[in-house]
Design a protein around this motif. Structure first.
Motif, PDB file in Angstrom:
ATOM      1  N   ALA A  15     -46.506 -42.543 -26.975  1.00  0.00           N
ATOM      2  CA  ALA A  15     -47.741 -42.522 -27.762  1.00  0.00           C
ATOM      3  C   ALA A  15     -48.973 -42.534 -26.858  1.00  0.00           C
ATOM      4  O   ALA A  15     -49.951 -41.818 -27.117  1.00  0.00           O
ATOM      5  CB  ALA A  15     -47.762 -43.705 -28.723  1.00  0.00           C
ATOM      6  N   VAL A  61     -49.274 -38.999 -25.331  1.00  0.00           N
ATOM      7  CA  VAL A  61     -49.744 -38.038 -26.330  1.00  0.00           C
ATOM      8  C   VAL A  61     -51.240 -38.197 -26.563  1.00  0.00           C
ATOM      9  O   VAL A  61     -51.995 -37.212 -26.596  1.00  0.00           O
ATOM     10  CB  VAL A  61     -48.967 -38.216 -27.650  1.00  0.00           C
ATOM     11  CG1 VAL A  61     -49.648 -37.445 -28.785  1.00  0.00           C
ATOM     12  CG2 VAL A  61     -47.532 -37.747 -27.490  1.00  0.00           C
ATOM     13  N   LEU A  62     -51.685 -39.430 -26.703  1.00  0.00           N
ATOM     14  CA  LEU A  62     -53.100 -39.682 -26.955  1.00  0.00           C
ATOM     15  C   LEU A  62     -53.956 -39.190 -25.785  1.00  0.00           C
ATOM     16  O   LEU A  62     -55.020 -38.580 -25.987  1.00  0.00           O
ATOM     17  CB  LEU A  62     -53.325 -41.180 -27.182  1.00  0.00           C
ATOM     18  CG  LEU A  62     -54.686 -41.600 -27.732  1.00  0.00           C
ATOM     19  CD1 LEU A  62     -54.938 -40.978 -29.095  1.00  0.00           C
ATOM     20  CD2 LEU A  62     -54.776 -43.114 -27.824  1.00  0.00           C
ATOM     21  N   ASP A  79     -50.107 -32.429 -36.636  1.00  0.00           N
ATOM     22  CA  ASP A  79     -48.956 -33.152 -36.090  1.00  0.00           C
ATOM     23  C   ASP A  79     -47.691 -32.616 -36.760  1.00  0.00           C
ATOM     24  O   ASP A  79     -47.339 -33.018 -37.867  1.00  0.00           O
ATOM     25  CB  ASP A  79     -49.109 -34.657 -36.341  1.00  0.00           C
ATOM     26  CG  ASP A  79     -48.032 -35.487 -35.660  1.00  0.00           C
ATOM     27  OD1 ASP A  79     -47.137 -34.900 -35.017  1.00  0.00           O
ATOM     28  OD2 ASP A  79     -48.069 -36.729 -35.776  1.00  0.00           O
ATOM     29  N   CYS A 110     -43.975 -34.785 -37.899  1.00  0.00           N
ATOM     30  CA  CYS A 110     -44.731 -36.013 -37.636  1.00  0.00           C
ATOM     31  C   CYS A 110     -43.941 -37.288 -37.883  1.00  0.00           C
ATOM     32  O   CYS A 110     -44.366 -38.367 -37.467  1.00  0.00           O
ATOM     33  CB  CYS A 110     -46.003 -36.029 -38.465  1.00  0.00           C
ATOM     34  SG  CYS A 110     -45.719 -36.064 -40.252  1.00  0.00           S
ATOM     35  N   TYR A 126     -47.515 -40.839 -33.869  1.00  0.00           N
ATOM     36  CA  TYR A 126     -48.633 -40.244 -33.129  1.00  0.00           C
ATOM     37  C   TYR A 126     -49.837 -39.983 -34.025  1.00  0.00           C
ATOM     38  O   TYR A 126     -50.981 -40.059 -33.569  1.00  0.00           O
ATOM     39  CB  TYR A 126     -48.182 -38.939 -32.461  1.00  0.00           C
ATOM     40  CG  TYR A 126     -46.892 -39.099 -31.700  1.00  0.00           C
ATOM     41  CD1 TYR A 126     -46.796 -40.032 -30.668  1.00  0.00           C
ATOM     42  CD2 TYR A 126     -45.759 -38.369 -32.022  1.00  0.00           C
ATOM     43  CE1 TYR A 126     -45.607 -40.213 -29.976  1.00  0.00           C
ATOM     44  CE2 TYR A 126     -44.567 -38.545 -31.341  1.00  0.00           C
ATOM     45  CZ  TYR A 126     -44.496 -39.471 -30.321  1.00  0.00           C
ATOM     46  OH  TYR A 126     -43.314 -39.657 -29.649  1.00  0.00           O
ATOM     47  N   LEU A 160     -53.972 -41.072 -33.264  1.00  0.00           N
ATOM     48  CA  LEU A 160     -54.849 -39.912 -33.143  1.00  0.00           C
ATOM     49  C   LEU A 160     -55.962 -39.963 -34.191  1.00  0.00           C
ATOM     50  O   LEU A 160     -57.114 -39.606 -33.913  1.00  0.00           O
ATOM     51  CB  LEU A 160     -54.031 -38.625 -33.302  1.00  0.00           C
ATOM     52  CG  LEU A 160     -53.119 -38.274 -32.124  1.00  0.00           C
ATOM     53  CD1 LEU A 160     -52.116 -37.207 -32.526  1.00  0.00           C
ATOM     54  CD2 LEU A 160     -53.935 -37.810 -30.924  1.00  0.00           C
ATOM     55  N   ILE A 180     -49.919 -31.387 -32.080  1.00  0.00           N
ATOM     56  CA  ILE A 180     -48.863 -32.246 -31.555  1.00  0.00           C
ATOM     57  C   ILE A 180     -47.551 -31.699 -32.105  1.00  0.00           C
ATOM     58  O   ILE A 180     -47.424 -31.487 -33.311  1.00  0.00           O
ATOM     59  CB  ILE A 180     -49.034 -33.720 -31.991  1.00  0.00           C
ATOM     60  CG1 ILE A 180     -50.472 -34.185 -31.745  1.00  0.00           C
ATOM     61  CG2 ILE A 180     -48.025 -34.609 -31.283  1.00  0.00           C
ATOM     62  CD1 ILE A 180     -50.918 -34.113 -30.301  1.00  0.00           C
ATOM     63  N   ASP A 182     -43.377 -32.173 -32.030  1.00  0.00           N
ATOM     64  CA  ASP A 182     -42.208 -32.987 -31.665  1.00  0.00           C
ATOM     65  C   ASP A 182     -40.978 -32.436 -32.388  1.00  0.00           C
ATOM     66  O   ASP A 182     -40.466 -33.042 -33.329  1.00  0.00           O
ATOM     67  CB  ASP A 182     -42.448 -34.456 -32.043  1.00  0.00           C
ATOM     68  CG  ASP A 182     -41.376 -35.382 -31.515  1.00  0.00           C
ATOM     69  OD1 ASP A 182     -40.512 -34.928 -30.737  1.00  0.00           O
ATOM     70  OD2 ASP A 182     -41.379 -36.575 -31.868  1.00  0.00           O
TER      71      ASP A 182
END
Length: 428
Positions: free
Chosen positions: A273, A276-277, A290, A293, A298, A302, A357, A359
């Motif tokens: 986290a 990512v930030l 995201d 998500c 995350y 954000l 983002i 994932d």
């Protein structure tokens, strides 16, 4: 007729095996270390490569250590691959794997790979028992574990071959709380297919999920307070308490339902986290997408950083968790459905997106998803990968869409295994 060869190992493979060369072929050898001279029995042979069984170590690596787990080794538990390697060297090998995959599959001459983020002390001392594990996250870090029950009713894990079972009393990767919870289970249920045990060291919550295709409920004895549920073809049915727990990461509290995904290493989740930030570089007013998500691990930070975050998630349980975790934040919204279904709609609507983002599942996002993401025109794409090969393959498509890899940050979420997580920053 068995074939025994002698060779020197000089590299590490994506799957965690050491690599040597013999008679013009690449030889893959598990439970060995680059730099060692070994004897190997060939078990599988193809035209250009072969896979062998480690018979003996003639010249051991200085990084070879004595594994503390009695279930580790050839033909034993398949949960770990690298307990025989000193932790510092494990971290170096994982960084090498990420760089190698980005070079060979990602077609990058000099991949910009950062120093790996480690989750443990390099010199921890003994970790052979649960009492020795607190504070040493090279062992005792798992917040969840998948168990099976053998024909004698014993709690088991899968062997390295992926098919057979091995009964275990304790797993040294499990946290103390998880270890105690596992030890309390006494299950008599022939139709039981699996048990997922989750426990949070941060909040004290625990959850046991039995999985079966049967209609009846299990007999169980449990000495520790925990929520208990059963998952059948009809869905998740609570037995004790609500089928969920709460985790806490970087001061944020997350509800996680029985079937929702959450990283198995809470300290590692915090590292992911944070990365990512930092990579997202969100500015007030930015529109953030995201994708995949989950429960909002995350999305929430954000949004708190000033972005307007839109999450995409297909799991109904995770969507419910996301809504709870987002709370009253007005700068967070959620679209329930697959990324493949939703992205074309956003592209057709001319949706503005500044930061993405991403994932995706272990297999990666694939070219269609990546083309649609690029069509949204984000200035940054932050890609989280549980497989560096998938990151490398998807990276080819991102590069073709006009994005360049700025940095790839490996994160060692799973010490003692060959698995490595990577957070990669791509800029337009």
């Amino acid at each position: 007729m068995e074939q025994i060869i002698e060779l020197t190992l000089d590299a590490i493979a994506h799957g965690g095996e050491a690599i040597g060369r013999h008679a013009g072929k690449v030889i893959f050898v598990p439970y060995a270390i680059p730099g060692e001279r070994v004897t190997v029995e060939i078990l599988e042979e193809k035209e250009r490569w072969a896979r062998g069984r480690l018979v003996g170590v003639l010249q051991p690596s200085p990084d070879r250590v004595e594994p503390p787990c009695p279930y580790f080794g050839q033909d034993l538990c398949g949960g770990c691959q690298w307990q025989h390697i000193a932790y510092e060297r494990q971290a170096e090998l994982k960084q090498e794997i990420v760089a190698d995959q980005l070079h060979r599959l990602g077609r990058l001459a000099q991949p910009p790979v950062a120093d790996i983020l480690v989750m443990a002390d390099i010199n921890p001392g003994d970790a052979s028992t649960p009492e020795d594990r607190p504070g040493y996250l090279a062992y005792g870090y798992l917040n969840q574990i998948d168990l099976v029950v053998d024909r004698e009713g014993r709690i088991s894990l899968r062997r390295a071959n992926g098919r057979d079972l091995i009964a275990v009393e304790t797993c040294l990767l499990a946290s103390n709380r998880l270890d105690q919870l596992q030890a309390s289970l006494d299950v008599a249920w022939p139709e039981l297919e699996g048990i997922k045990v989750r426990a949070s060291e941060e909040t004290g919550d625990a959850l046991v999920l039995f999985q079966s295709s049967a209609e009846d409920q299990p007999e169980l004895e449990i000495d520790l307070p925990a929520a208990v549920a059963v998952r059948t073809v009809h869905g998740v049915q609570p037995l004790i308490g609500d089928p969920l727990l709460y985790e806490e990461v970087n001061g944020c509290r997350y509800r996680v339902s029985a079937t929702s995904y959450f990283p198995a290493n809470t300290a590692g989740a915090a590292a992911l986290a944070d990365t990512v930030l930092a990579y997202a570089g969100v500015e007030p007013g930015d529109v953030v997408l995201d994708a995949y998500c989950g429960v909002g691990l995350y999305s929430i930070p954000l949004a708190d950083a000033g972005g307007h975050v839109t999450g995409l998630e297909s799991s109904p349980a995770a969507c419910e968790d996301f809504a709870v975790n987002a709370g009253e934040r007005e700068n967070v919204e959620l679209h329930e459905g697959t990324v493949e279904e939703i992205l074309p709609v956003l592209v057709a609507a001319g949706q503005r997106v500044d930061v993405v983002i991403l994932d995706p599942p272990r297999a990666g996002a694939g070219p269609e998803v990546l083309r649609n993401l690029a069509a949204l025109g984000p200035r940054r794409i932050v890609y989280l990968a549980s497989d560096p090969a998938s990151l490398a393959r998807d990276g080819v498509h991102l590069a073709a869409s006009g994005y360049r890899l700025v940095e790839a940050q490996p994160v060692d979420l799973f010490p003692q295994t060959c698995r490595v997580e990577t957070v990669a920053l791509w800029k337009k």
